[in-house]
Design a protein around this motif. Structure first.
Motif, PDB file in Angstrom:
ATOM      1  N   ASP A 127      74.946  20.232  67.076  1.00 59.13           N
ATOM      2  CA  ASP A 127      74.593  20.787  65.768  1.00 59.13           C
ATOM      3  C   ASP A 127      75.737  20.628  64.781  1.00 59.13           C
ATOM      4  N   SER A 151      68.923  24.129  60.480  1.00 57.13           N
ATOM      5  CA  SER A 151      68.173  23.829  61.701  1.00 57.13           C
ATOM      6  C   SER A 151      68.021  22.324  61.775  1.00 57.13           C
ATOM      7  N   ARG A 152      67.845  21.817  62.989  1.00 59.08           N
ATOM      8  CA  ARG A 152      67.690  20.360  63.143  1.00 59.08           C
ATOM      9  C   ARG A 152      66.426  19.887  62.433  1.00 59.08           C
TER      10      ARG A 152
END
Length: 452
Positions: free
Chosen positions: A280, A354-355
């Protein structure tokens, strides 16, 4: 609760080579279908001529001789150019945080340049002209042909990137050979011909100098120089001309390439459980860089709009007015601005990351840059200085064949990644070794698993 640090291994980066999944097969089939559909459409175009596209004769024909083909060509070149700049920056500036995505960026450059070169063949109408007009008379045409300059710089960057990629693969293939499939033995022998461990230090210096050459040449060739000059130096086209085109093209290249790397890294992370490789933290960093170049992109657009509308020549003001009033232009600018706003808010509140949102940001920016380049190309023909054809205003909309070309080249790029991932590691062994070494010497761990 206890924590266990999960570090990348050689087995991790070999997983794409040694694993076949239904998703892989389905994606390969869809990409092949997209490419084949375009090849069939292109065969029809070769038989009937460019008249089957939405392109027309500029002037009394009231159309645009350049359209989606040239817009997509510029878009792919930008993605390719930005990819090699990203990889070069990682090596040259010591940006070790992004080492895991460096090779993906290099592969993206190879894929993007292949798609761009394909568009040159498609737009020429007859592929044999590449031999009869370009190669056969290169010593003459190189001095005065924009097309030949395109071919020249694309070829130069392709060779440079392939050399760059090949040199770094020698280290990986030589050390992982026992775990690589025997069916690609001829390729591995070619990649490691004459290899000895003593050359590693020399290769490292060669790659550094290649990276330095890429960074230095960026403002001069391809998306920072030659291609924007082909537009910027045409004074008869007020929608194109201007010194801002070089920086503007370069900012679009970098935003597009970072977006592409985000999407590709996210796909590999999901497919091969690479949460500890494409962390991340990497996605957050890529988003910050994306935001920076989105800001530059919007700033350069603002410079061009102000220069074209404030007490300038009437034809420049008219071209700017038409651009500002076009819904596609407004949409593309709002898409980039929306992405920039999200990245800024994420910087204030990290919990917004967030991805899924990172992937969405990449898709939005890639769509916006494509639309902007398509409109840029077409609008240049619609508002010339010498408007002697006012009675027949120009009109253009891409045909189904042209849209298929975009789907086909995207399919070609996906196929290239899918194929390469079965032959060589898409993450460098150096990156794995660096992440493990950093952890052993007290650096931050790559990723932490929580176990009950």
């Amino acid at each position: 609760m206890s924590t266990e640090t999960r570090l990348p291994t050689e087995e991790d980066i070999l997983r794409p080579i040694n694993t076949f999944t239904k998703t892989y097969v389905a994606l390969y089939g869809i990409s092949t279908l997209a490419l084949v559909a375009f090849l069939v459409a292109w065969a029809y175009q070769l038989q009937q001529g460019l008249i089957v596209t939405g392109l027309g004769d500029w002037g009394s024909g009231g159309g645009s001789t350049w359209g989606l083909y040239i817009g997509a060509f510029i878009w792919w070149v930008g993605i390719a150019h930005g990819g090699i700049i990203l990889s070069a920056a990682v090596r040259l500036l010591g940006m070790d945080r992004y080492m895991p995505v460096a090779r993906l960026a290099e592969m993206l450059t190879i894929a993007g340049l292949s798609a761009a070169g394909f568009y040159i063949l498609v737009h020429m109408g007859r592929p044999d002209r590449m031999v009869t007009s370009v190669i056969g008379h290169y010593h003459i045409t190189v001095n005065n042909s924009p097309l030949v300059w395109d071919v020249t710089v694309i070829t130069a960057y392709f060779v440079m990137t392939a050399t760059y990629l090949g040199l770094t693969l020698r280290y990986d293939v030589s050390r992982l050979r026992d775990d690589l499939p025997d069916r690609f033995e001829p390729i591995y022998k070619l990649l490691t011909i004459g290899y000895t461990e003593e050359e590693d230090e020399v290769v490292e210096r060669m790659v550094w100098w290649l990276a330095a050459a890429v960074i230095i040449m960026a403002p001069l060739l391809l998306h920072g120089g030659v291609i924007p000059w082909l537009f910027a130096l045409l004074p008869a086209m007020p929608a194109w001309t201007g010194a801002i085109q070089g920086p503007q093209f370069l900012s679009i290249a970098l935003t597009s390439a970072i977006s592409g790397v985000i999407l590709i890294a996210a796909a590999f992370r999901r497919a091969y459980d690479w949460d500890h490789i494409f962390t991340d933290d990497i996605f957050r960093g890529l988003l910050l860089w994306l935001g920076f170049f989105c800001l530059l992109f919007l700033w350069f657009q603002l410079q061009q709009l102000i220069n074209g509308s404030f007490l300038g020549p009437l034809d420049s003001a008219r071209a700017t007015e038409h651009k500002l009033g076009h819904p596609i232009y407004i949409l593309s600018m709002l898409m980039v601005l929306g992405t920039l706003t999200f990245i800024f808010l994420q910087g204030i509140r990290p919990a917004l990351f967030s991805r899924a949102r990172a992937i969405l940001a990449g898709v939005v920016v890639l769509t916006a840059t494509f639309l902007e380049k398509l409109l840029f190309v077409v609008e240049g023909f619609m508002d010339p200085h010498f408007d002697i054809y006012a009675a027949t205003p120009g009109a253009y909309f891409p045909s189904a064949i042209e849209w298929l070309s975009l789907a086909g080249t995207i399919g070609m790029v996906v196929l290239l990644f899918l194929s390469l991932s079965k032959m060589v590691p898409v993450v460098e062994l150096h990156a794995v070794e660096h992440m493990r070494g950093e952890h052993e010497h007290g650096g931050e761990p790559a990723e932490t698993e929580v176990k009950a």
